[in-house]
Design a protein around this motif. Sequence first.
Motif, PDB file in Angstrom:
ATOM      1  N   GLN A   1       3.118   9.440   5.695  1.00 48.96           N
ATOM      2  CA  GLN A   1       3.527   9.541   7.099  1.00 48.96           C
ATOM      3  C   GLN A   1       2.632   8.685   7.995  1.00 48.96           C
ATOM      4  OE1 GLN A   1       3.245  13.870   7.201  1.00 48.96           O
ATOM      5  NE2 GLN A   1       5.463  14.014   7.558  1.00 48.96           N
ATOM      6  N   ALA A   2       1.343   8.668   7.696  1.00 45.66           N
ATOM      7  CA  ALA A   2       0.424   7.843   8.490  1.00 45.66           C
ATOM      8  C   ALA A   2       0.753   6.362   8.337  1.00 45.66           C
ATOM      9  CB  ALA A   2      -1.016   8.117   8.064  1.00 45.66           C
ATOM     10  N   LEU A   3       1.079   5.963   7.113  1.00 43.01           N
ATOM     11  CA  LEU A   3       1.437   4.561   6.888  1.00 43.01           C
ATOM     12  C   LEU A   3       2.760   4.209   7.561  1.00 43.01           C
ATOM     13  CD1 LEU A   3       0.403   4.112   3.145  1.00 43.01           C
ATOM     14  CD2 LEU A   3      -0.791   3.282   5.174  1.00 43.01           C
ATOM     15  N   GLN A   4       3.663   5.167   7.622  1.00 47.06           N
ATOM     16  CA  GLN A   4       4.936   4.914   8.299  1.00 47.06           C
ATOM     17  C   GLN A   4       4.734   4.716   9.799  1.00 47.06           C
ATOM     18  OE1 GLN A   4       7.259   8.296   7.077  1.00 47.06           O
ATOM     19  NE2 GLN A   4       8.031   7.281   5.223  1.00 47.06           N
TER      20      GLN A   4
ATOM     21  N   GLY B   1      11.721   9.977  -7.335  1.00 52.80           N
ATOM     22  CA  GLY B   1      11.874   8.605  -7.805  1.00 52.80           C
ATOM     23  C   GLY B   1      12.631   7.739  -6.814  1.00 52.80           C
ATOM     24  N   ILE B   2      13.517   8.384  -6.038  1.00 47.73           N
ATOM     25  CA  ILE B   2      14.267   7.620  -5.033  1.00 47.73           C
ATOM     26  C   ILE B   2      13.321   7.082  -3.966  1.00 47.73           C
ATOM     27  CG2 ILE B   2      16.027   7.777  -3.237  1.00 47.73           C
ATOM     28  CD1 ILE B   2      17.476   9.807  -4.937  1.00 47.73           C
ATOM     29  N   ASP B   3      12.368   7.950  -3.527  1.00 48.21           N
ATOM     30  CA  ASP B   3      11.388   7.489  -2.533  1.00 48.21           C
ATOM     31  C   ASP B   3      10.555   6.336  -3.081  1.00 48.21           C
ATOM     32  OD1 ASP B   3      12.263   9.363  -0.741  1.00 48.21           O
ATOM     33  OD2 ASP B   3      10.752  10.856  -1.286  1.00 48.21           O
ATOM     34  N   ALA B   4      10.165   6.458  -4.344  1.00 52.27           N
ATOM     35  CA  ALA B   4       9.373   5.384  -4.955  1.00 52.27           C
ATOM     36  C   ALA B   4      10.177   4.085  -5.022  1.00 52.27           C
ATOM     37  CB  ALA B   4       8.915   5.801  -6.352  1.00 52.27           C
ATOM     38  N   GLY B   5      11.458   4.210  -5.377  1.00 49.22           N
ATOM     39  CA  GLY B   5      12.298   3.011  -5.447  1.00 49.22           C
ATOM     40  C   GLY B   5      12.515   2.375  -4.086  1.00 49.22           C
ATOM     41  N   GLN B   6      12.702   3.203  -3.066  1.00 48.21           N
ATOM     42  CA  GLN B   6      12.926   2.678  -1.721  1.00 48.21           C
ATOM     43  C   GLN B   6      11.688   1.969  -1.180  1.00 48.21           C
ATOM     44  OE1 GLN B   6      16.406   2.694  -1.565  1.00 48.21           O
ATOM     45  NE2 GLN B   6      15.922   2.921   0.607  1.00 48.21           N
TER      46      GLN B   6
ATOM     47  N   GLU C   1       0.830  -1.208   0.000  1.00 44.71           N
ATOM     48  CA  GLU C   1       0.000   0.000   0.000  1.00 44.71           C
ATOM     49  C   GLU C   1       0.862   1.254   0.000  1.00 44.71           C
ATOM     50  OE1 GLU C   1      -3.666   1.899   2.684  1.00 44.71           O
ATOM     51  OE2 GLU C   1      -2.831  -0.086   3.129  1.00 44.71           O
ATOM     52  N   LEU C   2       1.925   1.235   0.801  1.00 44.23           N
ATOM     53  CA  LEU C   2       2.816   2.397   0.856  1.00 44.23           C
ATOM     54  C   LEU C   2       3.551   2.579  -0.466  1.00 44.23           C
ATOM     55  CD1 LEU C   2       4.056   4.662   2.527  1.00 44.23           C
ATOM     56  CD2 LEU C   2       5.753   3.025   3.374  1.00 44.23           C
ATOM     57  N   ALA C   3       3.999   1.475  -1.076  1.00 37.33           N
ATOM     58  CA  ALA C   3       4.705   1.571  -2.355  1.00 37.33           C
ATOM     59  C   ALA C   3       3.789   2.101  -3.451  1.00 37.33           C
ATOM     60  CB  ALA C   3       5.260   0.200  -2.740  1.00 37.33           C
TER      61      ALA C   3
ATOM     62  N   LYS D   1      11.241  -1.927  -0.187  1.00 38.44           N
ATOM     63  CA  LYS D   1      10.690  -2.396   1.083  1.00 38.44           C
ATOM     64  C   LYS D   1       9.551  -3.389   0.855  1.00 38.44           C
ATOM     65  CE  LYS D   1      11.708   1.297   4.385  1.00 38.44           C
ATOM     66  NZ  LYS D   1      11.107   2.285   5.326  1.00 38.44           N
ATOM     67  N   SER D   2       8.743  -3.120  -0.152  1.00 36.86           N
ATOM     68  CA  SER D   2       7.631  -4.015  -0.455  1.00 36.86           C
ATOM     69  C   SER D   2       8.132  -5.389  -0.882  1.00 36.86           C
ATOM     70  CB  SER D   2       6.763  -3.404  -1.558  1.00 36.86           C
ATOM     71  OG  SER D   2       5.744  -4.304  -1.953  1.00 36.86           O
ATOM     72  N   LEU D   3       9.141  -5.407  -1.751  1.00 41.11           N
ATOM     73  CA  LEU D   3       9.697  -6.692  -2.192  1.00 41.11           C
ATOM     74  C   LEU D   3      10.375  -7.429  -1.039  1.00 41.11           C
ATOM     75  CD1 LEU D   3      11.206  -5.614  -5.644  1.00 41.11           C
ATOM     76  CD2 LEU D   3       9.080  -6.869  -5.219  1.00 41.11           C
ATOM     77  N   ALA D   4      11.072  -6.667  -0.175  1.00 42.91           N
ATOM     78  CA  ALA D   4      11.726  -7.294   0.973  1.00 42.91           C
ATOM     79  C   ALA D   4      10.696  -7.885   1.928  1.00 42.91           C
ATOM     80  CB  ALA D   4      12.597  -6.269   1.698  1.00 42.91           C
ATOM     81  N   ALA D   5       9.558  -7.199   2.097  1.00 37.64           N
ATOM     82  CA  ALA D   5       8.503  -7.720   2.970  1.00 37.64           C
ATOM     83  C   ALA D   5       7.925  -9.014   2.410  1.00 37.64           C
ATOM     84  CB  ALA D   5       7.407  -6.672   3.134  1.00 37.64           C
ATOM     85  N   LYS D   6       7.756  -9.080   1.092  1.00 35.31           N
ATOM     86  CA  LYS D   6       7.257 -10.317   0.484  1.00 35.31           C
ATOM     87  C   LYS D   6       8.262 -11.457   0.648  1.00 35.31           C
ATOM     88  CE  LYS D   6       4.309  -8.085  -2.968  1.00 35.31           C
ATOM     89  NZ  LYS D   6       4.038  -7.866  -4.407  1.00 35.31           N
ATOM     90  N   GLU D   7       9.539 -11.133   0.497  1.00 35.21           N
ATOM     91  CA  GLU D   7      10.570 -12.156   0.675  1.00 35.21           C
ATOM     92  C   GLU D   7      10.600 -12.662   2.117  1.00 35.21           C
ATOM     93  OE1 GLU D   7      13.515 -14.825   0.055  1.00 35.21           O
ATOM     94  OE2 GLU D   7      12.347 -13.725  -1.447  1.00 35.21           O
ATOM     95  N   LYS D   8      10.423 -11.732   3.058  1.00 28.52           N
ATOM     96  CA  LYS D   8      10.399 -12.135   4.465  1.00 28.52           C
ATOM     97  C   LYS D   8       9.175 -12.990   4.762  1.00 28.52           C
ATOM     98  CE  LYS D   8      11.670 -10.209   8.918  1.00 28.52           C
ATOM     99  NZ  LYS D   8      12.000  -8.966   9.661  1.00 28.52           N
ATOM    100  N   GLN D   9       8.060 -12.664   4.129  1.00 27.13           N
ATOM    101  CA  GLN D   9       6.858 -13.478   4.298  1.00 27.13           C
ATOM    102  C   GLN D   9       7.096 -14.892   3.784  1.00 27.13           C
ATOM    103  OE1 GLN D   9       3.388 -11.924   2.337  1.00 27.13           O
ATOM    104  NE2 GLN D   9       2.242 -13.832   2.573  1.00 27.13           N
ATOM    105  N   ALA D  10       7.745 -14.998   2.630  1.00 28.56           N
ATOM    106  CA  ALA D  10       8.051 -16.327   2.084  1.00 28.56           C
ATOM    107  C   ALA D  10       8.989 -17.102   3.009  1.00 28.56           C
ATOM    108  CB  ALA D  10       8.670 -16.189   0.695  1.00 28.56           C
TER     109      ALA D  10
END
Length: 417
Positions: free
Chosen positions: A382-385, A173-178, A157-159, A182-191
């Motif tokens: 900020q709310a999502l953070q 674009g840097i914020d979007a990439g970061q 949702e944040l991404a 984070k979204s991909l890392a969260a999915k990897e951690k879930q796996a």
Amino acid sequence: MKSPIFVLRHILLITLFLSQTVSGEVLQFTLDTFVERAVAKDLGVGESVYAQDVAEARKTAALAAPDPEVSLSYGTDALGNDEGERAIGLSLSQSIRLPGQKKALREIATAETALVNASRREASRQAAFRAKKLYLQVLAARERVSFARQVSELADELATFVASAAGRGEASGIDAGQTKLKSLAAKEKQAAHEQGLSELQAQARAILRAKPMDELIFEGALAFPEERPSSPDDALNWRSRRSDLALASRKEDRATARVKEKKAARWGTWRLEGFMEHAREIDDPGGLEREKSHGIGFAVELPWWGRRQAEEREAKAELGAASLRRDVLAESIAIEVRTAADREKILFQRLSNFRDLLFPLAESNGKDALEAYSQGQISLQQALQVREETLRLRGEYLDLLLEYHLAATHLRVALGE
């Protein structure tokens, strides 16, 4: 000819049977039932049951009377002048155990039986401890998977929000990439968490000896402890409940009995003998005459002094080693109990701080952030953070909760509960 309904009914019954065979059973467990089955299926516990039968059989054999010895002899003068002289003899001897030797053998047999019983208790204790730890780890892993899904959804949702803002020129674009990273890392951690849960379930299936197609259901969830273990100062006679200490004591008892056995062997082996002989001998001037003789005898087989001393010295050395192992184990158990009690106390305090201080503050911050966002004071990012930080604290709390329950389980096992 069979009717179609009859054939169809049999086909349905066979299909139902095969489907049940292939699909397996649904096994539902609580902590207590899981531990009970794991202990019953444990290899060490099963072997200890047979070891008890072996000990009982050895005890019966050791306390039985010594085997008698029977000898039959025949003599002739065929190699001499062979004047018809013959002799047939029969002898029977029975070893006799002295009172001290009998007592030592009884003590050894009793110590062996007690040792096997203590071994079975220790095997059950270790199996129960392993099962409890595994069950708690499965519950924690299941909650980690659920928690990881929430984190992954929030990261997505944040991404999505930051990518949309970057498209409007409101974010870089840097914020979007970061945020995408984070979204991909969260999915990897879930796996990774899902893989960990699968591996723990495989371990549970192995110790339960469940079939590959059986479905395992684990009831319960990790929660704040309602009841804490007893402290070492409050628990009564916890040393007497430690099966490993009892096992060491039984080994010391067996070594003591063996020393007594070696000392009793100083008197040697006593035998009572009886013999009977029929002979045909030449007795001048009467010629060949038949003679019969019988009698009893008493024999003592004295042990060689040097060997007996060496055997006694060996038995005393084994007794000293067994006593040393028991004393060292008793000291290490006392240290283990005190360390486990201190660890449980510290973890409970940390857990209480999380529940009473950190969680209320995190929830309050989340509500304030949501209200500020609704009033336009902060952005959705900020709310999502803030929400992300709350979830991070929940993850730390879950890890701490598992750590506490494992520590509490260790303390209970250390106290012999």
